[in-house]
Design a protein around this motif. Structure first.
Motif, PDB file in Angstrom:
ATOM      1  N   GLY A  10       0.802  -1.220   0.000  1.00 25.83           N
ATOM      2  CA  GLY A  10       0.000   0.000   0.000  1.00 25.83           C
ATOM      3  C   GLY A  10       0.836   1.273   0.000  1.00 25.83           C
ATOM      4  O   GLY A  10       0.332   2.345  -0.323  1.00 25.83           O
ATOM      5  N   ASN A  11       2.099   1.172   0.363  1.00 23.02           N
ATOM      6  CA  ASN A  11       2.997   2.319   0.285  1.00 23.02           C
ATOM      7  C   ASN A  11       3.599   2.394  -1.114  1.00 23.02           C
ATOM      8  O   ASN A  11       3.238   1.611  -1.992  1.00 23.02           O
ATOM      9  N   PHE A  12       4.524   3.303  -1.299  1.00 22.97           N
ATOM     10  CA  PHE A  12       5.126   3.526  -2.610  1.00 22.97           C
ATOM     11  C   PHE A  12       6.641   3.608  -2.488  1.00 22.97           C
ATOM     12  O   PHE A  12       7.166   4.065  -1.480  1.00 22.97           O
ATOM     13  N   PHE A  13       7.313   3.174  -3.530  1.00 21.85           N
ATOM     14  CA  PHE A  13       8.748   3.425  -3.666  1.00 21.85           C
ATOM     15  C   PHE A  13       8.917   4.564  -4.650  1.00 21.85           C
ATOM     16  O   PHE A  13       8.189   4.656  -5.650  1.00 21.85           O
ATOM     17  N   HIS A  14       9.860   5.430  -4.386  1.00 20.87           N
ATOM     18  CA  HIS A  14      10.367   6.289  -5.444  1.00 20.87           C
ATOM     19  C   HIS A  14      11.681   5.639  -5.858  1.00 20.87           C
ATOM     20  O   HIS A  14      12.450   5.175  -5.019  1.00 20.87           O
ATOM     21  N   ILE A  15      11.882   5.563  -7.146  1.00 18.39           N
ATOM     22  CA  ILE A  15      13.088   4.939  -7.678  1.00 18.39           C
ATOM     23  C   ILE A  15      13.708   5.893  -8.698  1.00 18.39           C
ATOM     24  O   ILE A  15      13.156   6.139  -9.761  1.00 18.39           O
ATOM     25  N   TYR A  16      14.833   6.446  -8.314  1.00 20.29           N
ATOM     26  CA  TYR A  16      15.605   7.274  -9.231  1.00 20.29           C
ATOM     27  C   TYR A  16      16.623   6.350  -9.886  1.00 20.29           C
ATOM     28  O   TYR A  16      17.333   5.622  -9.201  1.00 20.29           O
ATOM     29  N   ASP A  17      16.688   6.372 -11.187  1.00 22.02           N
ATOM     30  CA  ASP A  17      17.624   5.550 -11.957  1.00 22.02           C
ATOM     31  C   ASP A  17      18.430   6.533 -12.810  1.00 22.02           C
ATOM     32  O   ASP A  17      17.881   7.152 -13.721  1.00 22.02           O
ATOM     33  N   PHE A  18      19.702   6.726 -12.472  1.00 26.01           N
ATOM     34  CA  PHE A  18      20.466   7.776 -13.137  1.00 26.01           C
ATOM     35  C   PHE A  18      21.943   7.413 -13.235  1.00 26.01           C
ATOM     36  O   PHE A  18      22.426   6.512 -12.571  1.00 26.01           O
ATOM     37  N   ARG A  19      22.618   8.162 -14.094  1.00 23.75           N
ATOM     38  CA  ARG A  19      24.064   8.050 -14.250  1.00 23.75           C
ATOM     39  C   ARG A  19      24.680   9.410 -13.924  1.00 23.75           C
ATOM     40  O   ARG A  19      24.089  10.446 -14.212  1.00 23.75           O
ATOM     41  N   ILE A  20      25.879   9.360 -13.370  1.00 22.28           N
ATOM     42  CA  ILE A  20      26.612  10.608 -13.195  1.00 22.28           C
ATOM     43  C   ILE A  20      27.460  10.830 -14.442  1.00 22.28           C
ATOM     44  O   ILE A  20      27.727   9.899 -15.208  1.00 22.28           O
ATOM     45  N   LYS A  21      27.849  12.077 -14.642  1.00 18.66           N
ATOM     46  CA  LYS A  21      28.587  12.453 -15.849  1.00 18.66           C
ATOM     47  C   LYS A  21      29.945  11.764 -15.921  1.00 18.66           C
ATOM     48  O   LYS A  21      30.596  11.531 -14.898  1.00 18.66           O
ATOM     49  N   GLN A  22      30.338  11.440 -17.141  1.00 13.62           N
ATOM     50  CA  GLN A  22      31.669  10.903 -17.399  1.00 13.62           C
ATOM     51  C   GLN A  22      32.694  11.868 -16.835  1.00 13.62           C
ATOM     52  O   GLN A  22      32.574  13.079 -17.001  1.00 13.62           O
ATOM     53  N   GLY A  23      33.681  11.361 -16.140  1.00 17.04           N
ATOM     54  CA  GLY A  23      34.721  12.192 -15.561  1.00 17.04           C
ATOM     55  C   GLY A  23      34.449  12.583 -14.113  1.00 17.04           C
ATOM     56  O   GLY A  23      35.350  13.053 -13.427  1.00 17.04           O
ATOM     57  N   VAL A  24      33.218  12.409 -13.647  1.00 14.53           N
ATOM     58  CA  VAL A  24      32.902  12.692 -12.245  1.00 14.53           C
ATOM     59  C   VAL A  24      33.365  11.508 -11.401  1.00 14.53           C
ATOM     60  O   VAL A  24      33.117  10.349 -11.748  1.00 14.53           O
ATOM     61  N   ASP A  25      34.056  11.800 -10.330  1.00 11.85           N
ATOM     62  CA  ASP A  25      34.504  10.753  -9.404  1.00 11.85           C
ATOM     63  C   ASP A  25      33.296  10.266  -8.604  1.00 11.85           C
ATOM     64  O   ASP A  25      32.685  11.067  -7.888  1.00 11.85           O
ATOM     65  N   PRO A  26      32.932   8.989  -8.723  1.00  9.81           N
ATOM     66  CA  PRO A  26      31.776   8.477  -7.975  1.00  9.81           C
ATOM     67  C   PRO A  26      31.878   8.716  -6.465  1.00  9.81           C
ATOM     68  O   PRO A  26      30.869   8.999  -5.815  1.00  9.81           O
ATOM     69  N   LYS A  27      33.085   8.650  -5.917  1.00 12.59           N
ATOM     70  CA  LYS A  27      33.244   8.896  -4.477  1.00 12.59           C
ATOM     71  C   LYS A  27      32.919  10.348  -4.127  1.00 12.59           C
ATOM     72  O   LYS A  27      32.332  10.628  -3.076  1.00 12.59           O
ATOM     73  N   GLU A  28      33.293  11.266  -4.986  1.00 16.90           N
ATOM     74  CA  GLU A  28      32.976  12.680  -4.764  1.00 16.90           C
ATOM     75  C   GLU A  28      31.469  12.898  -4.873  1.00 16.90           C
ATOM     76  O   GLU A  28      30.880  13.661  -4.101  1.00 16.90           O
ATOM     77  N   PHE A  29      30.834  12.226  -5.835  1.00 18.96           N
ATOM     78  CA  PHE A  29      29.377  12.325  -5.962  1.00 18.96           C
ATOM     79  C   PHE A  29      28.695  11.843  -4.686  1.00 18.96           C
ATOM     80  O   PHE A  29      27.822  12.525  -4.145  1.00 18.96           O
ATOM     81  N   VAL A  30      29.100  10.685  -4.195  1.00 11.74           N
ATOM     82  CA  VAL A  30      28.501  10.135  -2.970  1.00 11.74           C
ATOM     83  C   VAL A  30      28.735  11.077  -1.794  1.00 11.74           C
ATOM     84  O   VAL A  30      27.832  11.305  -0.983  1.00 11.74           O
ATOM     85  N   LYS A  31      29.913  11.647  -1.721  1.00 11.86           N
ATOM     86  CA  LYS A  31      30.228  12.582  -0.640  1.00 11.86           C
ATOM     87  C   LYS A  31      29.278  13.786  -0.680  1.00 11.86           C
ATOM     88  O   LYS A  31      28.695  14.170   0.350  1.00 11.86           O
ATOM     89  N   LEU A  32      29.100  14.390  -1.855  1.00 14.43           N
ATOM     90  CA  LEU A  32      28.200  15.538  -1.981  1.00 14.43           C
ATOM     91  C   LEU A  32      26.752  15.141  -1.727  1.00 14.43           C
ATOM     92  O   LEU A  32      25.991  15.890  -1.104  1.00 14.43           O
ATOM     93  N   PHE A  33      26.366  13.962  -2.209  1.00 15.85           N
ATOM     94  CA  PHE A  33      25.013  13.468  -1.953  1.00 15.85           C
ATOM     95  C   PHE A  33      24.776  13.356  -0.452  1.00 15.85           C
ATOM     96  O   PHE A  33      23.776  13.849   0.071  1.00 15.85           O
ATOM     97  N   ASN A  34      25.696  12.711   0.246  1.00 12.17           N
ATOM     98  CA  ASN A  34      25.551  12.512   1.697  1.00 12.17           C
ATOM     99  C   ASN A  34      25.543  13.836   2.456  1.00 12.17           C
ATOM    100  O   ASN A  34      24.771  13.993   3.411  1.00 12.17           O
ATOM    101  N   GLN A  35      26.392  14.768   2.041  1.00 10.11           N
ATOM    102  CA  GLN A  35      26.431  16.073   2.713  1.00 10.11           C
ATOM    103  C   GLN A  35      25.059  16.738   2.670  1.00 10.11           C
ATOM    104  O   GLN A  35      24.608  17.318   3.649  1.00 10.11           O
ATOM    105  N   PHE A  36      24.406  16.661   1.512  1.00  9.48           N
ATOM    106  CA  PHE A  36      23.073  17.256   1.418  1.00  9.48           C
ATOM    107  C   PHE A  36      22.029  16.367   2.089  1.00  9.48           C
ATOM    108  O   PHE A  36      21.212  16.838   2.878  1.00  9.48           O
TER     109      PHE A  36
END
Length: 120
Positions: A10-36
């Motif tokens: 009865g509840n809902f999932f939101h599912i974001y399915d995305f890619r980060i830009k070529q050249g972006v460090d995935p660890k830096e992306f995760v860090k910025l995501f977590n900070q926000f």
């Protein structure tokens, strides 16, 4: 150890399915995501419509591919808050996403293992 269903019927999932830009460090992306995400500035965490906090998942075959999944009672409330994020708050991590969009798919949870089956 008690086992718990991933979500409730009865509840809902939101599912974001995305890619980060070529050249972006995935660890830096995760860090910025977590900070926000874990900051006081994130209105998602203040909503009573959120059932379970989201999880950010990285594809093991493609480190630039991610999913963000969370459980909500009300997808209209989620969409309302998401609009505020997109138009007013504009978190830095969103600029690292390919295509610049950060829009989820919504799915209704139509079956979840009952507690008494999981923990007889």
């Amino acid at each position: 150890m008690a086992v718990e269903a991933l979500a409730s019927e009865g509840n809902f999932f939101h599912i974001y399915d995305f890619r980060i830009k070529q050249g972006v460090d995935p660890k830096e992306f995760v860090k910025l995501f977590n900070q926000f995400d874990y900051s006081e500035g994130n209105p998602m965490h203040k909503s009573a419509a959120q059932v379970k906090d989201g999880v950010l998942v990285q594809d093991v075959k493609d480190p630039l591919h991610f999913w963000l999944i969370a459980e909500w009672r009300d997808i209209e409330e989620h969409a309302r808050i998401r609009k505020i994020l997109a138009e007013e708050i504009k978190p830095a991590f969103v600029g690292m996403i390919e295509g610049g969009g950060f829009v989820p798919h919504y799915g209704e949870i139509v079956s979840a293992t009952p507690h008494d089956i999981l923990n007889p």
